[in-house]
Motif scaffolding. Structure first.
Motif, mmCIF file in Angstrom:
data_model
loop_
_atom_site.group_PDB
_atom_site.id
_atom_site.type_symbol
_atom_site.label_atom_id
_atom_site.label_comp_id
_atom_site.label_asym_id
_atom_site.label_seq_id
_atom_site.Cartn_x
_atom_site.Cartn_y
_atom_site.Cartn_z
ATOM 1 N N ARG A 90 36.129 9.044 -67.604
ATOM 2 C CA ARG A 90 36.479 7.974 -66.668
ATOM 3 C C ARG A 90 37.743 7.288 -67.158
ATOM 4 O O ARG A 90 37.907 7.080 -68.366
ATOM 5 C CB ARG A 90 35.354 6.944 -66.595
ATOM 6 N N GLN A 91 38.621 6.904 -66.223
ATOM 7 C CA GLN A 91 39.851 6.200 -66.573
ATOM 8 C C GLN A 91 40.050 5.032 -65.618
ATOM 9 O O GLN A 91 39.777 5.148 -64.428
ATOM 10 C CB GLN A 91 41.044 7.138 -66.491
ATOM 11 N N TRP A 92 40.537 3.926 -66.164
ATOM 12 C CA TRP A 92 40.789 2.723 -65.397
ATOM 13 C C TRP A 92 42.166 2.175 -65.756
ATOM 14 O O TRP A 92 42.588 2.248 -66.906
ATOM 15 C CB TRP A 92 39.763 1.635 -65.715
ATOM 16 N N VAL A 150 40.475 -1.462 -63.686
ATOM 17 C CA VAL A 150 39.993 -1.057 -62.368
ATOM 18 C C VAL A 150 40.315 0.408 -62.116
ATOM 19 O O VAL A 150 41.377 0.899 -62.493
ATOM 20 C CB VAL A 150 40.599 -1.962 -61.257
ATOM 21 N N ASP A 151 39.375 1.105 -61.493
ATOM 22 C CA ASP A 151 39.572 2.461 -61.001
ATOM 23 C C ASP A 151 39.757 2.340 -59.495
ATOM 24 O O ASP A 151 38.815 2.017 -58.771
ATOM 25 C CB ASP A 151 38.347 3.314 -61.328
ATOM 26 N N THR A 152 40.990 2.567 -59.017
ATOM 27 C CA THR A 152 41.256 2.394 -57.591
ATOM 28 C C THR A 152 40.825 3.607 -56.771
ATOM 29 O O THR A 152 40.816 3.530 -55.543
ATOM 30 C CB THR A 152 42.752 2.100 -57.338
ATOM 31 N N GLY A 153 40.455 4.702 -57.409
ATOM 32 C CA GLY A 153 39.896 5.841 -56.681
ATOM 33 C C GLY A 153 38.460 5.571 -56.256
ATOM 34 O O GLY A 153 38.038 5.942 -55.168
ATOM 35 N N ARG A 154 37.715 4.901 -57.114
ATOM 36 C CA ARG A 154 36.321 4.538 -56.828
ATOM 37 C C ARG A 154 36.178 3.073 -56.455
ATOM 38 O O ARG A 154 35.084 2.634 -56.147
ATOM 39 C CB ARG A 154 35.452 4.786 -58.068
#
Length: 194
Positions: A90-92, A150-154
């Motif tokens: 996971r990346q944010w 924040v992860d803007t994909g999710r």
């Protein structure tokens, strides 16, 4: 700054001493990794601090994408993948980071809270609230550091905090810190990241 984490959820009867031993043997290998702000080697055990699972879940704050990519593609991550299978990483993107009043203390506990960014909200307000929470947590007694990303994909927020002593003043999944590599911690940008 970029945040990254992967989780290895292990069987309920797994000997977590194996994870402790692994970190004791190899944890120092990232103590001088170029581009790494910090890596907290995190573990939680089923039945301890409310954990429903046995899990190894290191959390990273990267100063550079190049350092992160060198870790993932340059061989260091491959050893973990060879031993446990390749986990989802996971990346944010960073929102904020603050050092706490106990910044000079060894981190003993970490708390991670992930939550969705609700539909129909003003994004600027949600992100400002996340920055405020980073500041609040960093100001609590025993706080080593606090960060949010924040992860803007999710559309998912993650709050991460490290604690040196006492009971953490944060909600979320509680982890034991087995080791911390922090070669570029002093270069992690502080405050709001936009």
């Amino acid at each position: 700054m970029h945040a990254m984490q992967y989780e290895l959820t292990l069987p309920a009867d797994y000997d977590m001493g194996i994870v402790r031993g692994r970190v004791a043997r190899v944890g120092h290998l990232l103590d001088d990794w170029d581009g790494l702000g910090l890596k907290a080697y995190l573990m939680r055990e089923r039945g301890v601090n409310g954990s429903p699972v046995n899990q190894y879940a290191p959390f990273y704050l990267w100063n550079t994408v190049e350092g992160m990519n060198a870790f993932l593609w340059g061989g260091a991550f491959q050893g973990l993948a060879d031993d446990f299978g390749r986990p989802s990483v996971r990346q944010w993107s960073s929102l904020a980071h603050e050092e706490g009043g106990a910044a000079g203390s060894p981190a003993r506990t970490a708390v991670r809270r992930r939550r969705p960014v609700p539909e129909g909200v003003r994004l600027a307000e949600v992100m400002a609230d996340a920055v405020g929470e980073v500041r609040r947590l960093a100001g609590e007694d025993g706080a080593v550091l606090s960060a949010a990303a924040v992860d803007t994909g999710r559309w998912e927020l993650v709050h991460f905090s490290l604690w040196g002593h006492g009971t953490p003043k944060a909600d979320g999944d509680v982890f034991e810190v087995l080791h911390m590599s922090a070669p570029g911690r002093d270069r992690l940008p502080r405050g709001r990241q936009w």
